[in-house]
Write an enzyme that holds these catalytic residues in place. Structure first.
Site, PDB file in Angstrom:
ATOM      1  N   LYS A 159       0.798  -0.961  -0.061  1.00 29.37           N
ATOM      2  CA  LYS A 159       0.030  -0.023  -0.019  1.00 29.37           C
ATOM      3  C   LYS A 159       0.872   1.320   0.013  1.00 29.37           C
ATOM      4  O   LYS A 159       0.545   2.452  -0.652  1.00 29.37           O
ATOM      5  CB  LYS A 159      -1.121   0.049   1.251  1.00 29.37           C
ATOM      6  CG  LYS A 159      -1.959  -0.967   1.245  1.00 29.37           C
ATOM      7  CD  LYS A 159      -3.046  -1.023   2.593  1.00 29.37           C
ATOM      8  CE  LYS A 159      -4.200  -1.937   2.216  1.00 29.37           C
ATOM      9  NZ  LYS A 159      -5.073  -2.044   3.416  1.00 29.37           N
TER      10      LYS A 159
ATOM     11  N   ASP B 128       4.204  -0.478  12.324  1.00 33.69           N
ATOM     12  CA  ASP B 128       3.240  -0.967  13.107  1.00 33.69           C
ATOM     13  C   ASP B 128       2.977  -0.481  14.504  1.00 33.69           C
ATOM     14  O   ASP B 128       3.762  -0.850  15.389  1.00 33.69           O
ATOM     15  CB  ASP B 128       3.372  -2.480  13.266  1.00 33.69           C
ATOM     16  CG  ASP B 128       1.958  -3.187  13.707  1.00 33.69           C
ATOM     17  OD1 ASP B 128       0.935  -2.336  14.243  1.00 33.69           O
ATOM     18  OD2 ASP B 128       1.939  -4.317  13.732  1.00 33.69           O
TER      19      ASP B 128
ATOM     20  N   ASN C  91      -0.549  11.142  12.622  1.00 33.51           N
ATOM     21  CA  ASN C  91      -1.872  10.949  11.717  1.00 33.51           C
ATOM     22  C   ASN C  91      -2.398   9.606  11.794  1.00 33.51           C
ATOM     23  O   ASN C  91      -3.731   9.638  11.782  1.00 33.51           O
ATOM     24  CB  ASN C  91      -1.905  11.348  10.354  1.00 33.51           C
ATOM     25  CG  ASN C  91      -2.669  11.044   9.478  1.00 33.51           C
ATOM     26  OD1 ASN C  91      -3.684  12.001   9.264  1.00 33.51           O
ATOM     27  ND2 ASN C  91      -2.539  10.022   8.842  1.00 33.51           N
TER      28      ASN C  91
ATOM     29  N   LYS D 286       8.961   9.977  21.475  1.00 38.60           N
ATOM     30  CA  LYS D 286      10.148   9.855  22.520  1.00 38.60           C
ATOM     31  C   LYS D 286      11.310   9.607  21.769  1.00 38.60           C
ATOM     32  O   LYS D 286      12.245  10.037  22.162  1.00 38.60           O
ATOM     33  CB  LYS D 286       9.785   8.920  23.665  1.00 38.60           C
ATOM     34  CG  LYS D 286      10.523   8.883  24.671  1.00 38.60           C
ATOM     35  CD  LYS D 286      10.010   7.602  25.682  1.00 38.60           C
ATOM     36  CE  LYS D 286      11.386   7.264  26.788  1.00 38.60           C
ATOM     37  NZ  LYS D 286      10.907   6.285  27.604  1.00 38.60           N
TER      38      LYS D 286
ATOM     39  N   SER E 189      -6.030  14.504  16.558  1.00 38.60           N
ATOM     40  CA  SER E 189      -7.071  14.102  17.341  1.00 38.60           C
ATOM     41  C   SER E 189      -8.364  14.145  16.787  1.00 38.60           C
ATOM     42  O   SER E 189      -8.477  13.929  15.549  1.00 38.60           O
ATOM     43  CB  SER E 189      -7.129  15.148  18.833  1.00 38.60           C
ATOM     44  OG  SER E 189      -7.987  14.443  19.766  1.00 38.60           O
TER      45      SER E 189
ATOM     46  N   TYR F 182     -12.430   5.157  21.833  1.00 38.90           N
ATOM     47  CA  TYR F 182     -11.919   5.948  20.801  1.00 38.90           C
ATOM     48  C   TYR F 182     -11.903   7.208  21.128  1.00 38.90           C
ATOM     49  O   TYR F 182     -10.852   8.062  21.093  1.00 38.90           O
ATOM     50  CB  TYR F 182     -12.680   5.817  19.574  1.00 38.90           C
ATOM     51  CG  TYR F 182     -12.477   7.074  18.456  1.00 38.90           C
ATOM     52  CD1 TYR F 182     -11.041   6.634  17.782  1.00 38.90           C
ATOM     53  CD2 TYR F 182     -13.074   7.911  18.023  1.00 38.90           C
ATOM     54  CE1 TYR F 182     -10.840   7.591  16.801  1.00 38.90           C
ATOM     55  CE2 TYR F 182     -12.477   8.874  16.930  1.00 38.90           C
ATOM     56  CZ  TYR F 182     -11.301   8.633  16.376  1.00 38.90           C
ATOM     57  OH  TYR F 182     -11.189   9.474  15.400  1.00 38.90           O
TER      58      TYR F 182
ATOM     59  N   LYS G 193      -8.337   9.718  21.690  1.00 38.03           N
ATOM     60  CA  LYS G 193      -8.419  11.290  21.199  1.00 38.03           C
ATOM     61  C   LYS G 193      -8.057  12.099  22.206  1.00 38.03           C
ATOM     62  O   LYS G 193      -7.314  13.247  21.986  1.00 38.03           O
ATOM     63  CB  LYS G 193      -9.528  11.595  20.448  1.00 38.03           C
ATOM     64  CG  LYS G 193      -9.954  10.700  19.084  1.00 38.03           C
ATOM     65  CD  LYS G 193      -9.042  10.740  18.083  1.00 38.03           C
ATOM     66  CE  LYS G 193      -7.774   9.935  18.074  1.00 38.03           C
ATOM     67  NZ  LYS G 193      -6.829   9.913  17.078  1.00 38.03           N
TER      68      LYS G 193
END
Length: 311
Positions: A58, A82, A109, A140, A163, A191, A195
């Site tokens: 992809k 990952d 993102n 980090k 977010s 979820y 966020k």
């Protein structure tokens, strides 16, 4: 830009200055607003863009598509990543450090949304682990590189945490910081928790590393592949989105505008460090961004979670 009235007019083609010499990393850059972000930044002559994605095929297709719309000469490299795997994150950070002597723009993102309950390899809720913990570790590990860039190459280094207004669905902080409690909640609550974590992380990062510009943002309500898990599991959601989607959703090109403005379109002095923005470039008061104690607790909890796995 309903429902976010008062947003500024921004055209990436004309309002992003030259990125000559700069190095960019975008997670989840193989599709959706991540791919659009890479595409638009690639048009402004950056030295290099790391397109981070799990799938090599992809990523290869995305890079070919972007180059067909920009230039074959633009340097876009697939960065295997990952976010559910701490070793994968470490390897990705090592690759960035070895392949580029600087890092000017980091766009966090990638993410998953409203998926069934599960855990990452290191034991966190799958949504909080992917959307927050994975990005926390990546940042980090790259912080020395980012700081060195700010000191030696470019004082305007930026970190963006994508977010969502779904932060409004988040539970209390004690639930967010308890994998057991969080797992007992529903997919949208989990979820929302992830966020909120993005918002708190960006704000705390700004407090701890004020020489770097760190912000969180809502990209808008965008029809992307993120909605596939929820539509598949919920018939009402599926048909509701079919009926109302055209009225609610922005396209991907519009959805990337807020992060493009924050990443490269805005001048440094236009951005409030640690703040939360809605489209496009609209500074919004957010209780989680200004809650110093909550930000500190999340940071320390995340450090402890990573320490358990040797990171």
């Amino acid at each position: 830009m309903w429902p976010f009235a008062g947003s500024l007019t921004f055209d990436p083609a004309t309002d992003i200055p030259s990125l000559a010499g700069k190095v960019v990393l975008v997670t989840g850059g193989n599709n959706g607003i991540g791919k659009e972000t890479v595409l638009q930044l690639a048009k402004h002559n950056p030295a290099k863009i790391f397109l981070a994605a799990r799938s090599a095929s992809k990523a290869k297709d995305a890079i070919a598509s972007i180059k067909s719309q920009t230039s074959e000469d633009v340097d876009i490299e697939h960065l295997p990543l990952d976010l559910t795997s701490l070793p994968s994150i470490r390897d990705a950070a090592d690759q960035v450090i070895s392949r580029a002597d600087r890092l000017d723009i980091l766009v966090l993102n990638a993410g998953i949304m409203a998926v069934p309950p599960g855990k990452t390899e290191s034991g966190q809720d799958i949504q909080l682990g992917t959307n927050h913990v994975g990005h926390f570790l990546l940042t980090k590990l790259l912080l020395p590189h980012l700081q060195r860039t700010a000191e030696q190459h470019n004082p305007d280094v930026r970190i963006l945490a994508v977010s969502s207004e779904a932060w409004n669905m988040a539970p209390k902080l004690d639930t967010i910081l308890s994998t057991e409690k969080l797992t007992e909640t529903g997919p949208w609550t989990r979820y929302g928790a992830s966020k909120v974590a993005n918002i708190m992380f960006a704000a705390e990062l700004a407090r701890r590393y004020p020489k770097l510009t760190s912000v969180s943002l809502h990209p808008g309500v965008i029809k992307t592949d993120l909605y596939l898990p929820s539509t598949g599991a919920n018939v009402i959601t599926k048909y509701g989105l079919m009926l109302l989607g055209p009225l609610m959703f922005q396209d991907v090109k519009a959805g990337a505008l807020n992060q493009l403005w924050l990443a490269a379109g805005a001048k440094k002095e236009q951005i409030v460090n640690g703040a939360y923005y809605t489209p496009v470039g609209k500074l919004r008061h957010n209780k989680w961004a200004t809650d110093v104690e909550a930000g500190k607790r999340l940071w320390e909890w995340t450090e402890q979670e990573l320490k358990k796995s040797g990171y």
